[in-house]
Write a protein that holds these residues in place. Structure first.
Motif, PDB file in Angstrom:
ATOM      1  N   SER A   1       0.387   3.085  -4.270  1.00 19.21           N
ATOM      2  CA  SER A   1      -1.007   3.180  -3.873  1.00 19.21           C
ATOM      3  C   SER A   1      -1.924   3.187  -5.082  1.00 19.21           C
ATOM      4  O   SER A   1      -3.126   3.225  -4.936  1.00 19.21           O
ATOM      5  CB  SER A   1      -1.223   4.457  -3.084  1.00 19.21           C
ATOM      6  N   THR A   2      -1.381   3.142  -6.276  1.00 24.91           N
ATOM      7  CA  THR A   2      -2.227   3.381  -7.434  1.00 24.91           C
ATOM      8  C   THR A   2      -2.917   2.135  -7.970  1.00 24.91           C
ATOM      9  O   THR A   2      -3.634   2.208  -8.944  1.00 24.91           O
ATOM     10  CB  THR A   2      -1.418   4.006  -8.576  1.00 24.91           C
TER      11      THR A   2
ATOM     12  N   GLU B   1       0.825  -1.200   0.000  1.00 21.94           N
ATOM     13  CA  GLU B   1       0.000   0.000   0.000  1.00 21.94           C
ATOM     14  C   GLU B   1       0.865   1.258   0.000  1.00 21.94           C
ATOM     15  O   GLU B   1       0.623   2.212  -0.727  1.00 21.94           O
ATOM     16  CB  GLU B   1      -0.922  -0.009   1.225  1.00 21.94           C
ATOM     17  N   LEU B   2       1.921   1.202   0.824  1.00 15.86           N
ATOM     18  CA  LEU B   2       2.783   2.372   0.917  1.00 15.86           C
ATOM     19  C   LEU B   2       3.490   2.640  -0.406  1.00 15.86           C
ATOM     20  O   LEU B   2       3.608   3.778  -0.841  1.00 15.86           O
ATOM     21  CB  LEU B   2       3.837   2.163   2.008  1.00 15.86           C
ATOM     22  N   GLU B   3       3.985   1.589  -0.995  1.00 11.77           N
ATOM     23  CA  GLU B   3       4.872   1.764  -2.135  1.00 11.77           C
ATOM     24  C   GLU B   3       4.145   2.163  -3.415  1.00 11.77           C
ATOM     25  O   GLU B   3       4.682   2.840  -4.255  1.00 11.77           O
ATOM     26  CB  GLU B   3       5.661   0.463  -2.381  1.00 11.77           C
TER      27      GLU B   3
END
Lengths: 244, 244, 244, 244, 244, 244, 244, 244
Positions: free
Chosen positions: H33-34, H29-31
């Protein structure tokens, strides 16, 4: 064409009928060269006529000849007056004033294949959404409509989450900021076709903002057609649903 | 300036100190003429220096002189090396590598005013989001960050619905299709400032898609700043929150 | 909606009236899906109807039903003839021909909150400026207008310096080179919303020059809405002023 | 050229010198065909060489030959290293690092004609402003500079109102929103040449916003040159001032 | 204004007349705020009214009041019918149907200053060229026209070489490829103002090609106004010629 | 290909040689699929390889194989270092550093057909002009160059009027305002191909101004290729000259 | 002109006739300065008049005078009503309603030169294609038309492969995606002129997509004219075919 | 996530492993998010990481953790050096240098579903084409490639007609004039996804020409992704093929 000639050779089609059918194809070719007629015929799709700038007489003539030859016809971008004039001549033709279409079926309606859902963001996107829906229907599909679910009020969209989840192909129509296809694509597992519309004003307000937004969507799997091209989206959705 | 002269007249400020302060103002004017210094001073805001293309020595000099004269300084768009060089000289200065800012406070920190929330769509929007947040903080605000809540996964955003509802001003930062500010504005009752970022590629991918999407938002009450202008958004948010 | 149901539960609203009100909300949703109705209701704002392309009968019908349900209505972009037809049916509705708005209040006017100033550069910017002003007024604000203070004659603007200094939110409307918001923002300490207008001709003359100028303003704290979007600016100004 | 031949015919210029001078003109023609050399010679203007992408040796060679033939030379867009290399060879040449120019005068300086004022909005506009000023000076004018008078702080500009009022031609240089020429034109009675600069970022931030703003100025009498074209503005100002 | 008050103080102007004149100025301000009226008055220029979208009655009223107060008036962009209606009321006003102007002089015509030449490339550029010429004439200049000298037939232009050489200021009007100003600037020593026109079709055909061509001219000393802005070019030419 | 097989069948070409030639064609297809090889072969034109981003080894390999098979090769957009490396391996190849081409002829040079003239406006247009000239030469034409005849000094162009009048096809290369092709087309009776170049800066300065100017030319009979496409113009000129 | 004077000198033309002819040339110059008349006369081409916005009387007058002087006339972009009015006066003039042209020949038709083929992609491209064809015919060429061969149905195009192979010059007209000229150029060895048309809607749909596609064609030897410029393409094709 | 918790509840997954998996999801999710992670998991697709601007260590870390948790990973836009560094750590990862991808499978490869064909116009389109193909393969599809079939040589494309006819989904990649998808769509009955590439130069040469051409295609049923977005096209193709 080769099928026609084979049919003539095998005696399944008489010479006169063959000549008439060939004349019809010739008409179709003259009137709207932009569609691959062979594909239409191979797949059992209706012939499509771009109605803009044709006279009611021309349209009625094409419709009658094609129907006589056993070919259904879908007329797009037909004005209200032209449609009235044509239906006076071809009473069975179904005019959809919102979609600006006229559909003249030849033969019994096929059993429709479910799976296509057309979603529109606002009231002013409905012309384009209906054009997509009617096109897909004319090509043998059952189409569910979800209307007025713009992203400024997410609750309206989320209320349809189940219908979206059951869809096999989604056509999502939006003008202004064009965000709806991105949001919808995040909620489903199926292919999504975005249709930007020319709803709005000011910078980017003739559909450019919506088109660029859809091309730059953060949701993977979204493909796009040109501004206001409801017909193209409905046609592509039908090709996808047919492949299933 | 008139206050300074009044202070000199009243003996509250000595002539030498006044001369130095005037020299500092002159420096500020020379270095970055694009900010209304009077407003900064009237409102107790820090002086803002656009760090791009200034040498570490120049920045350190400005920071030291201003701090000495009792004025806080916020440097924006400062490169990592320049920031390291400046903090070697001005150890108290706070460098934020993500925001590309350096803040050198003069005097005790004020009591911060709550109300500003900065929302970012994706990881690549965080530079701009942090610039907005740090700017607002330097102007005396407490800032809450909500990160990685792009519209392709609505659940992530909806999880923060309460924080959004309590906000007094929202800065919403998004690249690509730029839909997040429209979605957020539909969930709250407060002013929303949209910041498009140059995240993306292809047609409209340098922020134009996001900018146009925000200008054409279907959510009323959204205003916009230029692409990547986190500073401008943070500044405007601070002006709005200050007015409360 | 929940308030309505609570009211029904508490006997403050009868079932029939509740049904009618819910039907009205449904109408509103159908007619103009682009506004977050919940926000309007939560904040006591009037319902807003985009009048362009609606018939006088449709508008009159919406206005009457909403007023009956205790909801004020603001119609924007209403043509002169349509407004005349509506006021023939709803005599209390206030038509503002310059703003192209029609406002039908339900109940007594609220005490208006001062703080909003709308500034227009030239005569041809007044339609848009009035739309902003009337929108803010309909949302419960007292609005001061400053007109014809284009940057080619600074004296005219500087004559209003005190009014500007007392403002809490400024809406600044300008076409052509769009410089006025930058100049105004330099004279005040409050948030400024720039509204570019489509006044002009030639390259950039349909509002693009003004929009780009405002996005590139050297004055910090300026935010922008799309070309000719007076409604959006007035709405945002009301949200900001309400937060105070 | 005809003057040269007349001089040869009258014995005022020897054949060898004439041949060398013609060779020089040939060089000039080869190196930068974009300037009308005849006009330069007719009016006693210096020859102008576009220094970008020429080697120091090439520039030094041109400068020396032209000076020898009694022709002054102005080199524009010359890099710092190239200028250092040239001045090592041609010590009298004046390098202006901000304007990125090098001027090698042949003969005594003419008496300079006053009347031209160059106004710049911000620090980052000074390269272009200096290019305009140095060009006009090389063409025999006295140039007054007014710096750092961006529109966000009107007081700074108004402090120079008298100097502006006495100007005969104004060159006004501004990036970002490009509003300064409009404001200045409103304060004076003389021709104003606007020069947009590529100062800024985001939409319109490479000078387009400033260019469009100047083309759409509400101040009559403003004419414009292309983005960053300080040379063109200085040249036009000199032509106007010469006509007086 | 101060002159008026001085005149009143010195008894040269009665109070009633002063009040009427001030009312006239007020009208002017209301009607077209985009011109710096003070400059017009200082320089003895006529008042300029942008006629587009004003009724004949409004125009006639302004013209009569201003003439009565001793002020000449130039109306630009006035439609043929409006001009006929105004001249029915103000018979002395000169209507130029090609320039779309109406000029109502107050007092004797001044002695006209020679020096301005207006050159047009093609027949369809003549509206704009005449607007420039009439504007310069109304401001006290004698204007020579050179017509139909497009660059596709250089002989036509070269036939006017002497007239061009004697000019003090040149206004050169061209649509399509917009090359004429560059060619003309190469033939003369005086300032040239290029006016692109919206003559053409296809890509760049609404004046953008011509505008960009003029901004990128290889001829130094060319400055430019916006597409179709004949008024601006004529005004600038008059300012330049006045400075002589 | 069919000719090759015929040759094999007739014993004119051995199987091994045929295999090698087919491999060469295969290479050509792999390396630069954008040219219609069949046309090249039918017309006796050299094979064309787009050299940009190919290694010297790759280029040398292609050149050697093709030459061995009796096919001349023209490499375009080849960097100076790559050309040096290739000529070290293929010494007969002619490198033109200005045109950025390398031409390796197989067999005796054909008798060249006269008729093509390449005209360039300025020094910075010469790369593109030479690319056009070398392409046409490699395709069997004799090419006359006319250089440095920009429109700001018409005399330079008119000096070549006779050469222009004798041309059968003209390639006219110009950046900045792109006016030269229009002027040249007015002086001759033959087809003119305009080539815009990316010479310039500011708005339209990367060739857009020149391209649009040529597309909007007032001179009939001008056709255009894309910005900097000297190769395409030379190729088209050769096709036209070949048809004679 | 010089021929005329020689003819007068040699007694081949009387003074009165010469005067009348010169008056005609003067008319031509006045009415449409954008064509190089000398070229037209040198090459025996008809005079070309741009009919848009000229009255039937003006057109009829020009046509009659020119025909009387032995000069054929081609009127382009003439509206249906204007053409009817002109043919009422000049009965021999041939009106082509699709091409929007009117051609009034003076003298016997010349023997037409074969070699030009005009190819159109779709029905809506036929106006522009006919304009090209009629222009080339009026200039003494025999023109073959190939219609309705859009790239979505390659079979239709390939059926004409032999005609394409025999062409000496090809004009290929296409709107929408503008791919036809690229495909055609790959099938032939002769020069191809691409004409983009404004057929389509949405982004790029007014001819920009087709224009850019043709400028970026992967087929070498394609040159392009502006959107909808059938006249220019026909004229260039005639120049090329004449050179043969 | 709920499945994970159910598994924990049912004892199928230990708490430590659950914590680690949740941490991995958090990393994902952090890396980046798209991407809609939930969809990826629901459909058994690999996790997709946008490799651009991530360090080899970061990528290797993500890949190892995800593989450990049983999740395959596809890294897109990974530089050659980064890929080498990652494969040194994760030897099983497959690096595709042309596609700029790295695929680290967890578990046995699934049985691949046939039906997807990726067609590329030229050599320079292969990066993007491979990115599409590898993406579809990583999502469980068998992909056929057809290369170097640009429209300038139709024979090359027609040789693959049978493969095209058997395809269920087509991804067609083309730069320059972008005509290939239109031609291909005319030859088949299945959905076609067009991918414009940034191959080219000059006006429209960075992919805009190709994008606009595809949006304006005369072939019905074509949908489009943004310039160079091979990943998006491959993902959409996989969604369509999965629906079958």
């Amino acid at each position: 064409m080769s099928k026609l000639l084979h049919d003539v050779g095998a005696g399944r089609v008489g010479v006169d009928e063959a000549l008439e059918r060939m004349q019809i194809e010739r008409i179709a070719e003259l009137e709207h060269s932009t569609l691959d007629l062979e594909r239409a015929m191979r797949c059992g799709f209706p012939e499509v006529v771009f109605g803009h700038a044709k006279s009611p007489d021309q349209i009625a003539d094409i419709v009658q000849r094609m129907n006589k030859a056993g070919q259904s016809v879908l007329v797009t971008r037909i004005a209200r007056q032209a449609a009235a004039a044509v239906t006076a001549i071809v009473p069975d033709a179904e005019h959809n004033a919102i979609a600006r279409t006229l559909f003249a079926r030849s033969g019994d309606p096929p059993q429709c294949k479910p799976g296509i859902v057309v979603v529109t963001a606002g009231t002013s996107d409905q012309n384009v959404g209906e054009e997509a829906a009617v096109t897909a229907e004319a090509m043998g599909n059952e189409v569910i409509r979800i209307r007025d679910v713009g992203v400024a009020g997410l609750g309206r969209l989320l209320a349809h989450k189940e219908t979206l989840a059951r869809a096999k192909v989604l056509v999502v129509v939006a003008g202004m900021e064009g965000a709806l296809p991105s949001v919808v694509a995040g909620l489903t597992d199926c292919p999504v076709i975005g249709v930007p519309t020319s709803t709005g004003y000011g910078a980017g307000g003739k559909g450019e903002a919506a088109l660029l937004a859809m091309l730059n969507s953060c949701a993977a799997g979204l493909t796009v057609v040109n501004i206001d091209n409801g017909f193209g989206a409905g046609y592509a959705a039908a090709l996808i649903n047919r492949a299933r």
